[in-house]
Each structure stands twice: as C-alpha cells, then as structure tokens.
Design an enzyme around this catalytic site. Structure first.
Site, PDB file in Angstrom:
ATOM      1  CE1 TYR A 177     -63.124  76.631  58.612  1.00 53.56           C
ATOM      2  CE2 TYR A 177     -65.449  76.059  58.389  1.00 53.56           C
ATOM      3  CZ  TYR A 177     -64.127  75.670  58.560  1.00 53.56           C
ATOM      4  OH  TYR A 177     -63.807  74.334  58.669  1.00 53.56           O
ATOM      5  CG  PHE A 224     -63.711  72.163  62.762  1.00 50.96           C
ATOM      6  CD1 PHE A 224     -62.495  72.723  62.382  1.00 50.96           C
ATOM      7  CD2 PHE A 224     -63.888  71.826  64.089  1.00 50.96           C
ATOM      8  CE1 PHE A 224     -61.478  72.926  63.302  1.00 50.96           C
ATOM      9  CE2 PHE A 224     -62.888  72.016  65.031  1.00 50.96           C
ATOM     10  CZ  PHE A 224     -61.675  72.571  64.631  1.00 50.96           C
TER      11      PHE A 224
END
Length: 223
Positions: free
Chosen positions: A69, A80
């Site tokens: 991210y 994730f």
C-alpha cells in the site's frame, strides 16, 4: 538490510542472495530508504515481515499481492494487511473481508491485521516488496519481481501440497512458475473495487483452501 531476513529463508534462498541482480536490488532499495526514510513503505524493519512470520517449511498457503500500500501507515510487510488500528481499511481488504464473511462466516479477527494468518502458515507476499509514498508500482523493475519469482518457484518445488491463491491478472501470470501438480492453484479477479464484482465475490477460496488442506492431512487455517 538482508540481515533482517530469517535464517531459514536465507538458507533456502542462499543462491539467489548472491546473484548480481540481488546486490543491485538491495543497493537501489537502500538508497531509496536513505533518501526518503519516511516515504518508502513498509518501514525498513518490516521489509521481510511476511517471511519472518512464516518459515519456508511452515508455508501451507501463498497469497500473492502486487506491491505494498502506498499510503503512510498502511504497509507493514504483508500483502493486503494493515496493522491493527488502521481505519478505514483499504478497499481491497474490505472486499476480502466481505468474501471471508460470506464464504466461511467469520470476520477478520484483528481488524485488518492478517499476521495471525501468517503465523498459521499463510505466506502473504507481494511481488514487489517496497513502494514510494503515493506512487503505486514505483519500485517496479528494481529486481523484486525476480526475487519473489524465485520464492514461488522454490515453494512450487516442495513435495508437500500447498495452496496458491492468485488474485488478479498480475498474480495469475505467476501460475507458470508453479510446476508441482500436487499443489492447488486457485485463481480469481483482484479484490479491488474495480474487479471484485467480476468473480472475486463468490470465489470461495477460503473454504476451498481449508477443504484441500484437510484432504492432504494438514490443519486448516483459522481465518
């Protein structure tokens, strides 16, 4: 930097770690951290978290992401996953939680922190292990892809049956690296909002994973 990788993975990947491309990769990543220490994610000490929480011999399931991210405070070394307390959850993780609920009827136990999965043998590995803030894919081409491809190949060569969850075209393209017919390879669209409705919802990968693990005499994952 490589000193933070656990000894068992160093042993498995010993040939890879001395190749010229890997030396160049570590040089590039080290430079990126030195220039922008607060804008390269995950933080340096969490770079190999997915590996250090799940030894090579303990891997039962592989979930493959693309890259971390790019939002500050989100990436912590597992695909994730976000650390407990990060809210709202990234949209892809929200969709994973929805499928988890409809498939096996459970909620994420620690909000969005998936380290409990890793400790049970789920390797949560991104194809690219670092990223610059706000720039998805910014470390593509550094050499991480070659390194993580070698990890997939070594896992695929294991005699023990594994489950590979490939979500999205980028992950599905890695299927050719998994040569062992003893493994279960499950494919689905990426859980991002752009594609989750095209088949990620309803894929039932969590229940299929546990059914397979039980069929080969392994303890299922407590999702």
């Amino acid at each position: 930097m490589i000193s933070s990788l656990s000894d068992d993975w160093k042993t498995v990947l010993s040939e890879e770690l001395v190749k010229p491309y890997f030396t160049d990769l570590i040089t590039k990543v080290t430079l990126a951290y030195n220039i922008s220490p607060n804008q390269v994610f995950p933080p340096k000490h969490q770079l190999f978290s997915a590996f250090n929480s799940c030894s090579f011999t303990n891997v039962k399931v592989v979930i493959l992401g693309q890259d971390p991210y790019p939002t500050k405070g989100h990436a912590h070394g597992y695909c994730f996953s976000v650390e407990q307390g990060v809210l709202p959850l990234p949209k892809s993780l929200q969709n994973i939680a929805k499928e988890l609920g409809t498939d096996v009827g459970v909620a994420l136990k620690e909000q969005g922190d998936l380290t409990a999965w890793a400790r049970q043998g789920v390797l949560l590995m991104n194809s690219i292990l670092t990223v610059h803030e706000g720039k998805p894919g910014s470390h593509q081409g550094f050499g991480w892809e070659r390194f993580t491809n070698s990890v997939i190949q070594r896992l695929g060569a294991r005699k023990e049956p594994l489950v590979f969850l490939l979500w999205g075209a980028h992950a599905i393209a890695k299927k050719s690296l998994i040569l062992g017919e003893q493994h279960l390879v499950l494919k689905a669209p990426h859980p991002s909002p752009l594609s989750a409705y095209r088949g990620f919802y309803g894929c039932k990968h969590f229940s299929q994973t546990n059914e397979f693990l039980q069929s080969v005499g392994c303890k299922p994952i407590d999702w």
